[in-house]
Design a protein around this motif. Structure first.
Motif, PDB file in Angstrom:
ATOM      1  N   THR A   1       0.834  -1.197   0.000  1.00 16.47           N
ATOM      2  CA  THR A   1       0.000   0.000   0.000  1.00 16.47           C
ATOM      3  C   THR A   1       0.876   1.257   0.000  1.00 16.47           C
ATOM      4  OG1 THR A   1      -0.117  -0.036   2.419  1.00 16.47           O
ATOM      5  CG2 THR A   1      -1.857  -1.180   1.223  1.00 16.47           C
ATOM      6  N   ARG A   2       0.209   2.401  -0.124  1.00 16.73           N
ATOM      7  CA  ARG A   2       0.914   3.673  -0.217  1.00 16.73           C
ATOM      8  C   ARG A   2       1.868   3.877   0.966  1.00 16.73           C
ATOM      9  NH1 ARG A   2      -1.878   9.717  -0.293  1.00 16.73           N
ATOM     10  NH2 ARG A   2       0.063  10.905  -0.388  1.00 16.73           N
ATOM     11  N   SER A   3       3.085   4.310   0.664  1.00 20.08           N
ATOM     12  CA  SER A   3       4.144   4.645   1.621  1.00 20.08           C
ATOM     13  C   SER A   3       4.810   3.430   2.251  1.00 20.08           C
ATOM     14  CB  SER A   3       3.614   5.562   2.740  1.00 20.08           C
ATOM     15  OG  SER A   3       3.146   6.774   2.202  1.00 20.08           O
ATOM     16  N   GLN A   4       4.338   2.200   1.944  1.00 20.40           N
ATOM     17  CA  GLN A   4       5.020   1.038   2.494  1.00 20.40           C
ATOM     18  C   GLN A   4       6.369   0.840   1.802  1.00 20.40           C
ATOM     19  OE1 GLN A   4       2.118  -2.253   2.245  1.00 20.40           O
ATOM     20  NE2 GLN A   4       2.065  -2.183   4.487  1.00 20.40           N
ATOM     21  N   VAL A   5       7.260   0.126   2.486  1.00 17.43           N
ATOM     22  CA  VAL A   5       8.583  -0.161   1.945  1.00 17.43           C
ATOM     23  C   VAL A   5       8.794  -1.666   1.950  1.00 17.43           C
ATOM     24  CG1 VAL A   5       9.551   2.040   2.696  1.00 17.43           C
ATOM     25  CG2 VAL A   5       9.626   0.081   4.230  1.00 17.43           C
ATOM     26  N   MET A   6       9.747  -2.129   1.097  1.00 18.64           N
ATOM     27  CA  MET A   6      10.054  -3.557   1.027  1.00 18.64           C
ATOM     28  C   MET A   6      11.185  -3.879   1.997  1.00 18.64           C
ATOM     29  SD  MET A   6      11.201  -5.786  -2.303  1.00 18.64           S
ATOM     30  CE  MET A   6       9.807  -5.199  -3.246  1.00 18.64           C
ATOM     31  N   ALA A   7      11.004  -4.963   2.745  1.00 16.49           N
ATOM     32  CA  ALA A   7      12.004  -5.351   3.734  1.00 16.49           C
ATOM     33  C   ALA A   7      12.000  -6.860   3.890  1.00 16.49           C
ATOM     34  CB  ALA A   7      11.712  -4.677   5.072  1.00 16.49           C
ATOM     35  N   VAL A   8      13.076  -7.398   4.489  1.00 18.09           N
ATOM     36  CA  VAL A   8      13.148  -8.824   4.792  1.00 18.09           C
ATOM     37  C   VAL A   8      12.209  -9.123   5.954  1.00 18.09           C
ATOM     38  CG1 VAL A   8      14.670 -10.698   5.533  1.00 18.09           C
ATOM     39  CG2 VAL A   8      15.536  -8.903   4.009  1.00 18.09           C
ATOM     40  N   ASN A   9      11.471 -10.215   5.883  1.00 19.21           N
ATOM     41  CA  ASN A   9      10.511 -10.539   6.926  1.00 19.21           C
ATOM     42  C   ASN A   9      11.204 -10.990   8.207  1.00 19.21           C
ATOM     43  OD1 ASN A   9      11.366 -13.129   6.435  1.00 19.21           O
ATOM     44  ND2 ASN A   9       9.417 -13.865   5.608  1.00 19.21           N
ATOM     45  N   ASP A  10      10.397 -11.188   9.279  1.00 21.73           N
ATOM     46  CA  ASP A  10      10.951 -11.565  10.576  1.00 21.73           C
ATOM     47  C   ASP A  10      11.680 -12.900  10.518  1.00 21.73           C
ATOM     48  OD1 ASP A  10      10.032  -9.255  11.757  1.00 21.73           O
ATOM     49  OD2 ASP A  10       8.163 -10.158  12.472  1.00 21.73           O
ATOM     50  N   GLY A  11      11.240 -13.791   9.641  1.00 17.55           N
ATOM     51  CA  GLY A  11      11.890 -15.088   9.524  1.00 17.55           C
ATOM     52  C   GLY A  11      13.203 -15.037   8.776  1.00 17.55           C
ATOM     53  N   GLY A  12      13.479 -13.908   8.113  1.00 17.55           N
ATOM     54  CA  GLY A  12      14.714 -13.759   7.363  1.00 17.55           C
ATOM     55  C   GLY A  12      14.791 -14.641   6.135  1.00 17.55           C
ATOM     56  N   ASN A  13      13.624 -15.039   5.580  1.00 15.35           N
ATOM     57  CA  ASN A  13      13.628 -15.953   4.432  1.00 15.35           C
ATOM     58  C   ASN A  13      12.819 -15.446   3.245  1.00 15.35           C
ATOM     59  OD1 ASN A  13      11.064 -16.204   5.429  1.00 15.35           O
ATOM     60  ND2 ASN A  13      11.332 -18.302   6.184  1.00 15.35           N
ATOM     61  N   ALA A  14      12.318 -14.243   3.312  1.00 12.79           N
ATOM     62  CA  ALA A  14      11.524 -13.709   2.206  1.00 12.79           C
ATOM     63  C   ALA A  14      11.423 -12.198   2.345  1.00 12.79           C
ATOM     64  CB  ALA A  14      10.128 -14.344   2.195  1.00 12.79           C
ATOM     65  N   LEU A  15      10.919 -11.581   1.278  1.00  8.39           N
ATOM     66  CA  LEU A  15      10.674 -10.145   1.286  1.00  8.39           C
ATOM     67  C   LEU A  15       9.195  -9.884   1.523  1.00  8.39           C
ATOM     68  CD1 LEU A  15      12.861  -9.046  -1.781  1.00  8.39           C
ATOM     69  CD2 LEU A  15      13.436  -8.837   0.642  1.00  8.39           C
ATOM     70  N   GLU A  16       8.899  -8.693   2.044  1.00  3.67           N
ATOM     71  CA  GLU A  16       7.511  -8.298   2.255  1.00  3.67           C
ATOM     72  C   GLU A  16       7.412  -6.783   2.248  1.00  3.67           C
ATOM     73  OE1 GLU A  16       6.145  -9.503   6.081  1.00  3.67           O
ATOM     74  OE2 GLU A  16       7.826  -8.601   7.158  1.00  3.67           O
ATOM     75  N   PHE A  17       6.189  -6.277   2.027  1.00  6.25           N
ATOM     76  CA  PHE A  17       5.927  -4.842   2.120  1.00  6.25           C
ATOM     77  C   PHE A  17       5.423  -4.543   3.526  1.00  6.25           C
ATOM     78  CE2 PHE A  17       5.729  -5.115  -2.540  1.00  6.25           C
ATOM     79  CZ  PHE A  17       6.505  -4.012  -2.875  1.00  6.25           C
ATOM     80  N   ILE A  18       6.034  -3.536   4.199  1.00  8.03           N
ATOM     81  CA  ILE A  18       5.650  -3.170   5.555  1.00  8.03           C
ATOM     82  C   ILE A  18       5.602  -1.652   5.672  1.00  8.03           C
ATOM     83  CG2 ILE A  18       6.655  -5.247   6.608  1.00  8.03           C
ATOM     84  CD1 ILE A  18       9.049  -3.501   7.419  1.00  8.03           C
ATOM     85  N   ASP A  19       4.942  -1.170   6.740  1.00  5.18           N
ATOM     86  CA  ASP A  19       4.964   0.261   7.022  1.00  5.18           C
ATOM     87  C   ASP A  19       6.382   0.678   7.403  1.00  5.18           C
ATOM     88  OD1 ASP A  19       2.227   0.605   6.600  1.00  5.18           O
ATOM     89  OD2 ASP A  19       1.754  -0.018   8.653  1.00  5.18           O
ATOM     90  N   PRO A  20       6.788   1.925   7.095  1.00  2.00           N
ATOM     91  CA  PRO A  20       8.159   2.348   7.387  1.00  2.00           C
ATOM     92  C   PRO A  20       8.474   2.241   8.879  1.00  2.00           C
ATOM     93  CG  PRO A  20       7.082   3.919   5.931  1.00  2.00           C
ATOM     94  CD  PRO A  20       6.019   2.974   6.394  1.00  2.00           C
ATOM     95  N   LYS A  21       9.627   1.756   9.211  1.00  2.00           N
ATOM     96  CA  LYS A  21      10.086   1.677  10.588  1.00  2.00           C
ATOM     97  C   LYS A  21      11.607   1.614  10.587  1.00  2.00           C
ATOM     98  CE  LYS A  21       7.785  -2.109  11.301  1.00  2.00           C
ATOM     99  NZ  LYS A  21       7.217  -3.327  11.931  1.00  2.00           N
ATOM    100  N   VAL A  22      12.185   1.982  11.718  1.00  2.00           N
ATOM    101  CA  VAL A  22      13.631   1.901  11.872  1.00  2.00           C
ATOM    102  C   VAL A  22      13.917   0.837  12.925  1.00  2.00           C
ATOM    103  CG1 VAL A  22      15.743   3.119  12.497  1.00  2.00           C
ATOM    104  CG2 VAL A  22      13.926   4.325  11.258  1.00  2.00           C
ATOM    105  N   ILE A  23      14.581  -0.219  12.493  1.00  2.00           N
ATOM    106  CA  ILE A  23      14.910  -1.349  13.364  1.00  2.00           C
ATOM    107  C   ILE A  23      16.430  -1.472  13.430  1.00  2.00           C
ATOM    108  CG2 ILE A  23      14.611  -3.805  13.794  1.00  2.00           C
ATOM    109  CD1 ILE A  23      12.021  -2.283  13.876  1.00  2.00           C
ATOM    110  N   GLU A  24      16.964  -1.698  14.627  1.00  2.00           N
ATOM    111  CA  GLU A  24      18.400  -1.885  14.784  1.00  2.00           C
ATOM    112  C   GLU A  24      18.674  -3.206  15.480  1.00  2.00           C
ATOM    113  OE1 GLU A  24      20.593   1.249  16.554  1.00  2.00           O
ATOM    114  OE2 GLU A  24      19.650   2.830  15.353  1.00  2.00           O
TER     115      GLU A  24
END
Length: 493
Positions: A100-123
């Motif tokens: 959806t609008r403004s979402q970004v692509m990132a690696v999922n929590d399982g570290g085995n696929a890509l997904e679209f999520i709301d923007p966030k900063v994770i360290e």
């Protein structure tokens, strides 16, 4: 050996096999020989040229789908249609739909696929102690080997464990590697367990780092540091917080009662605690501190007309010129910021003079060289009738040479301090004899004294009222010949 006849036609084999023979001539020996169809095929395998008459297409492990007739390969013209999603291993995303609008692509929590999520900063973090999901975290150190921040639980009551830099995304034991959210939406958190002024936090409540660690919706008080870290989006046992960890506490934290902020030579404010009782804030031209009050001031005991000490006075303020304020021990300090004359003693407001239909004349003296333009008096209650004041230069006993210098009128009076501005100011000399005259047509009382000295050269009064003043005292003193022990509290400046 195959038989060769002299016929011109031969039968046709519908389905040749690799073991069928054909007749040919050896190029070297010129002899006639037989060859299998397989040997001929082997001879030209991987070389030569020709025309492709059929083709098939397989998607392999790409994750794509192919729409075509692979059972009956294309032999003339046709179309292959590619579909599906290209897997990550082959350079694709593995996704079949756009976010959806403004979402970004990132690696999922399982570290085995890509997904679209709301923007966030994770360290990525390393736990310095046992940490629970949602705990506010502070930086303990840096792990050079793994290029990871080592974190612990933040605590608003301990400056060494502040500021908060993020919230834990998962439960971690000491030494575990995990992640913290710096900016974004943290869900599946028991928001109801966060301390609140009500039964539970509410949507849009601000969440702070708590004293002692953890989160709270109650703003820290006292000397605890203040850092808001989140806002409640969903208030429930499976709640959601909007996280914004800016990595700083408030520049000016809570201030203890009685303390003040004082800047240092670097322009940085710090708390200056309240001084000892009766101490005053003193400047040395560079900074300020509390110090004992310097001596040298004059004090008087405030008494009523009967000589009884007055208690309970807070402040009697005559505009910005004269004030009377109580001090410890029932002593009042009188302070004047302008030169002027106060010809009558200051009495408590319950000592009053009824001036209805009366004119009071009082002899006085000018205290200093001063230009007088205003007069103040204290009315005990409001009045809708006029009151008149005048100052003559001279003496009551020689009324013919006592000349009018200033005068003024108030058409009405308010309860409390009233000001009359003279029609034009006049400059008097120090030690000059003057006469102050007040005349009122109303029965409203004025602050003053009913027991002044009964002396004809000091005060006179009568039942008459005058709305205007003659150029000399002759007319007034002739009318009010008998002296009376009355006086009105005034301040002239």
């Amino acid at each position: 050996m195959a038989k060769i006849s002299n016929t011109t036609t031969y039968p046709t084999k519908a389905s040749p096999s690799s073991t069928d023979y054909v007749i040919g001539t050896d190029a070297l020996s010129k002899e006639t020989k037989t060859f299998t169809l397989q040997s001929i095929a082997n001879l030209y395998a991987g070389s030569g040229s020709g025309t492709v008459t059929s083709i098939g297409l397989s998607s392999g492990t790409t994750g794509l789908t192919i729409t075509s007739d692979t059972t009956n390969p294309i032999t003339a013209t046709g179309t292959f249609t590619l579909g599906g999603t290209l897997v990550v291993a082959n350079g694709g995303t593995g996704l079949s739909a756009l976010g959806t609008r403004s979402q970004v692509m990132a690696v999922n929590d399982g570290g085995n696929a890509l997904e679209f999520i709301d923007p966030k900063v994770i360290e990525t973090i390393e736990a310095n102690e046992a940490i629970s999901k949602g705990d506010p975290l502070y930086i303990v150190s840096w792990n050079n080997g793994t290029s990871t921040a080592v974190v612990g639980k933040a605590d608003a009551s301990n400056p060494a464990k502040m500021p908060c830099v993020g919230l834990a995304q998962e439960n971690l034991t000491t030494g575990d590697t995990g992640s913290m959210m710096v900016v974004g939406v943290l869900d599946q958190l028991d928001v109801n367990a966060i301390p609140s002024s009500g039964p539970n936090p509410l949507v849009n409540d601000v969440i702070y780092v708590a004293a002692g660690g953890g989160l709270t919706s109650i703003k820290p008080t006292g000397t605890n540091l203040i850092q808001n870290i989140a806002i409640v989006l969903n208030a429930s046992a499976q709640g959601t917080l909007q996280i914004t960890a800016i990595g700083r506490t408030n520049d000016l934290p809570n201030l203890p009662e009685g303390s003040i902020w004082l800047g240092d030579s670097n322009g940085v404010p710090s708390a200056l605690g309240i001084g000892a009782n009766t101490y005053v804030l003193t400047s040395d031209g560079t900074t300020a501190s509390w110090a004992a009050a310097a001596g040298g001031g004059s004090t008087i005991s405030v008494q009523n007309s009967g000589g009884t000490p007055v208690t309970g006075i807070s402040t009697l303020n005559f505009a910005d010129n004269l004030s009377v304020a109580t001090a410890p021990g029932g002593i009042a300090t009188i302070d004047s910021s302008k030169a002027g004359i106060s010809p009558f003693p200051i009495y408590q407001a319950t000592d009053s003079v009824s001036t209805g239909g009366q004119t009071i004349i009082r002899q006085s003296v000018c205290e200093s060289d001063v230009t007088l333009s205003k007069l103040e008096y204290f009315s005990i209650g409001a009045s809708a009738n006029p009151i008149n004041f005048a100052i003559y230069a001279g003496k009551i006993t020689s009324a013919g040479s006592a000349n009018l210098r200033v005068s003024g009128t108030n058409a009405t009076s308010v309860d409390g301090i009233n000001i009359i501005t003279f029609s034009s100011p006049y400059t008097f000399s120090a030690g000059q004899d003057i006469v102050i005259v007040v005349s009122s047509q109303d029965t409203q009382s004025l602050a003053g004294s009913t027991s002044l000295l009964n002396n004809t050269s000091i005060s006179r009064g009568g039942a008459g009222y005058t709305s205007s003043f003659p150029s000399t005292l002759d007319g007034l003193t002739d009318t009010y010949a008998s002296s009376v022990a009355t006086g009105v509290c005034t301040h002239i400046y």
